[in-house]
Design an enzyme around this catalytic site. Structure first.
Site, mmCIF file in Angstrom:
data_model
loop_
_atom_site.group_PDB
_atom_site.id
_atom_site.type_symbol
_atom_site.label_atom_id
_atom_site.label_comp_id
_atom_site.label_asym_id
_atom_site.label_seq_id
_atom_site.Cartn_x
_atom_site.Cartn_y
_atom_site.Cartn_z
ATOM 1 N N ASP A 25 -6.720 22.925 -8.996
ATOM 2 C CA ASP A 25 -6.851 21.883 -10.023
ATOM 3 C C ASP A 25 -6.096 22.394 -11.247
ATOM 4 O O ASP A 25 -6.559 23.279 -11.961
ATOM 5 C CB ASP A 25 -8.337 21.632 -10.332
ATOM 6 C CG ASP A 25 -8.531 20.488 -11.315
ATOM 7 O OD1 ASP A 25 -7.622 20.251 -12.133
ATOM 8 O OD2 ASP A 25 -9.593 19.851 -11.275
ATOM 9 N N TYR A 83 -14.785 21.899 -11.514
ATOM 10 C CA TYR A 83 -15.213 20.628 -12.128
ATOM 11 C C TYR A 83 -16.386 20.072 -11.309
ATOM 12 O O TYR A 83 -16.317 20.033 -10.075
ATOM 13 C CB TYR A 83 -14.012 19.677 -12.099
ATOM 14 C CG TYR A 83 -14.240 18.312 -12.665
ATOM 15 C CD1 TYR A 83 -14.716 18.133 -13.959
ATOM 16 C CD2 TYR A 83 -13.947 17.175 -11.917
ATOM 17 C CE1 TYR A 83 -14.902 16.869 -14.473
ATOM 18 C CE2 TYR A 83 -14.118 15.906 -12.430
ATOM 19 C CZ TYR A 83 -14.605 15.760 -13.715
ATOM 20 O OH TYR A 83 -14.789 14.509 -14.221
ATOM 21 N N LYS A 123 -5.417 12.690 -17.643
ATOM 22 C CA LYS A 123 -5.425 13.504 -18.879
ATOM 23 C C LYS A 123 -4.020 13.533 -19.492
ATOM 24 O O LYS A 123 -3.575 12.540 -20.036
ATOM 25 C CB LYS A 123 -5.954 14.906 -18.598
ATOM 26 C CG LYS A 123 -7.123 14.986 -17.610
ATOM 27 C CD LYS A 123 -8.352 14.265 -18.085
ATOM 28 C CE LYS A 123 -9.472 14.450 -17.059
ATOM 29 N NZ LYS A 123 -10.513 13.455 -17.150
ATOM 30 N N ARG A 160 0.821 -1.214 0.000
ATOM 31 C CA ARG A 160 0.000 0.000 0.000
ATOM 32 C C ARG A 160 0.855 1.264 0.000
ATOM 33 O O ARG A 160 0.384 2.332 -0.356
ATOM 34 C CB ARG A 160 -0.952 -0.022 1.191
ATOM 35 C CG ARG A 160 -2.291 0.650 0.898
ATOM 36 C CD ARG A 160 -3.303 0.460 1.995
ATOM 37 N NE ARG A 160 -2.714 0.591 3.291
ATOM 38 C CZ ARG A 160 -2.773 -0.336 4.262
ATOM 39 N NH1 ARG A 160 -3.435 -1.458 4.066
ATOM 40 N NH2 ARG A 160 -2.198 -0.138 5.409
HETATM 41 C C1 PLP Z 1 -10.570 19.629 -14.617
HETATM 42 C C2 PLP Z 1 -10.711 18.217 -14.165
HETATM 43 N N1 PLP Z 1 -10.332 17.909 -12.927
HETATM 44 C C3 PLP Z 1 -10.441 16.665 -12.443
HETATM 45 C C4 PLP Z 1 -10.970 15.660 -13.218
HETATM 46 C C5 PLP Z 1 -11.139 14.309 -12.614
HETATM 47 O O1 PLP Z 1 -10.226 13.389 -13.091
HETATM 48 P P1 PLP Z 1 -10.563 11.833 -13.105
HETATM 49 O O2 PLP Z 1 -11.501 11.619 -14.238
HETATM 50 O O3 PLP Z 1 -9.238 11.187 -13.272
HETATM 51 O O4 PLP Z 1 -11.200 11.504 -11.792
HETATM 52 C C6 PLP Z 1 -11.375 15.934 -14.523
HETATM 53 C C7 PLP Z 1 -11.956 14.860 -15.364
HETATM 54 O O5 PLP Z 1 -12.528 15.092 -16.399
HETATM 55 C C8 PLP Z 1 -11.257 17.251 -15.005
HETATM 56 O O6 PLP Z 1 -11.681 17.580 -16.223
#
Ligand code: PLP
Length: 400
Positions: free
Chosen positions: A190, A118, A215, A64
């Site tokens: 973010d 988001y 991404k 872990r």
């Molecule tokens: C700006 C942004 N932050 C966070 C996330 C979340 O990532 P995950 O899909 O890996 O949970 C996304 C996913 O589309 C996103 O567009």
């Protein structure tokens, strides 16, 4: 090959290629192998006891806490973020956001979230944090240093997202973080759109920089992962919380993410160039109103982008001025090179209908018409433009 521990003097492309490739983790091969393991074996009881007392990176303990495959990826991400002390990996971007918030909040606290956050970040704050006795309040993404007018005695954290992933406002991150720092409030960003390559978050005042590695870090649309990187002050808390919550990524996924990271520089530059070409072409179309791309003047915060960012990536939105649900659907359905699907940051192009008004509470989304979000992948932009032209043919058939 020498151990690549001191990366700070290297240029970003070199960091992406060499980061985390320490000889003790890679052995004689180029990439850190996939160490698939739950149990780690000790030579003696004394050795086992010593393992319990030290909670350090790069030390075998139990599955872990990761293995060289995960340590190497985390080290590479840390090395690419100037001012960082460490990186925790999570099984998705959402889990990185959720665990980072939990690391800095306690019952009775309040968190301020940018109104363009988001959507799952919002629902986590509105539902889960609320159950924990933590209040979420939303602020105008363009608020800048006026953020201090929102502070109460209970405000302990601010979530920023710059640009927002549907509407692309660029926030004045340095101003918001300076105001927060003065008030003893922790800032979380973010930073998925820019990554540390195009926006070195900690250098710009952010405390915890989060990416959905799903991404651009992974880059190939085949792995879910999140990462949170922070400086000395919050590192132990972030790390302990992730461990207490049992966060671990599989070594296979870490391997793929590290493999993606090696080409981040060339991919991001190509995404940038192709997205700009497509965005400028769209801007000249009669059907299109605003093109919400941070590098274009239509985008709120464009001047801040010019001041603070090193580049732009492949995701942006545009307005179909006279579009409605039906004509927008006809436009997107006519595309053959753009897939219809969530996520972005992979090598392929994507198109999505987006309706940001639904998610806002502190500000109103007043733009008329219909909004389409594009992720510009690594295809030839001429082919993408030809595909979009076909979309407009269908759009005009319905709209007229
Ligand atoms: C700006 C942004 N932050 C966070 C996330 C979340 O990532 P995950 O899909 O890996 O949970 C996304 C996913 O589309 C996103 O567009």
């Amino acid at each position: 090959m020498a151990d690549n521990k001191d990366q700070s003097s290297k240029k970003p492309a070199t960091q992406a290629v060499t980061g985390g490739r320490r000889k003790q983790w890679t052995g004689a091969v180029v990439n850190p192998p996939v160490w698939r393991a739950s149990t780690h074996l000790y030579d003696s009881v004394a050795d086992l006891r010593a393992g319990l007392s030290a909670n350090e990176d790069g030390r075998f303990f139990y599955g872990r806490r990761g293995s060289p495959t995960q340590w190497s990826l985390a080290a590479a991400l840390t090395e690419m973020e100037p001012g960082a002390a460490g990186t925790m990996l999570y099984p998705s971007g959402v889990s990185a956001i959720a665990c980072a918030m939990l690391a800095v909040l306690k019952p009775g606290d309040e968190i301020l979230l940018t109104d363009n956050s988001y959507d799952p970040s919002r629902s986590y704050a509105d539902a889960f944090l609320k159950r924990m006795g933590i209040t979420a309040r939303y602020y105008d993404p363009m608020i800048g240093s006026d953020i201090s007018s929102q502070f109460t005695d209970r405000t302990k954290a601010i979530l920023l997202e710059s640009p927002g992933s549907l509407t692309f406002e660029i926030q004045d991150v340095p101003a918001i973080c300076a105001a927060a720092k003065q008030a003893g409030i922790v800032t979380l960003l973010d930073n998925t759109w820019a990554t540390s390559r195009f926006f070195p978050a900690i250098e710009n005042g952010v405390d915890i920089s989060i990416v959905a590695a799903t991404k651009y870090i992974v880059g190939h649309s085949d792995v879910m992962m999140g990462a949170a990187t922070t400086h000395d002050k919050y590192w132990t808390r972030l790390r302990r919380t992730a461990q207490q919550l049992g966060q671990v990524v599989s070594p296979d996924d870490a391997y793929l993410a590290a493999r993606g990271l090696r080409t981040l520089e060339v991919r991001l530059k190509q995404h940038e160039q192709s997205a700009l070409e497509v965005a400028h072409w769209l801007k000249a179309r009669p059907e299109v109103g605003k093109v919400l791309h941070p590098a274009l003047p239509d985008c709120p915060g464009h001047d801040i982008w010019k001041r603070d960012f090193i580049g732009s990536s492949g995701l942006f939105s545009f307005q179909l001025t006279d579009g409605d649900e039906q004509s927008r659907t006809a436009f997107i359905d006519a595309l053959t090179l753009f897939g219809i699907g969530y996520s972005w940051g992979g090598f392929e192009s994507l198109a999505l209908p987006v309706d940001p008004g639904k998610h806002r509470t502190a500000t109103e989304w007043a733009m008329k018409g219909a909004l389409v979000r594009l992720h510009i992948g690594l295809e030839d932009p001429d082919d993408l433009i030809a595909d979009l032209a076909k979309g407009f043919e269908q759009f005009n058939r319905i709209a007229s």
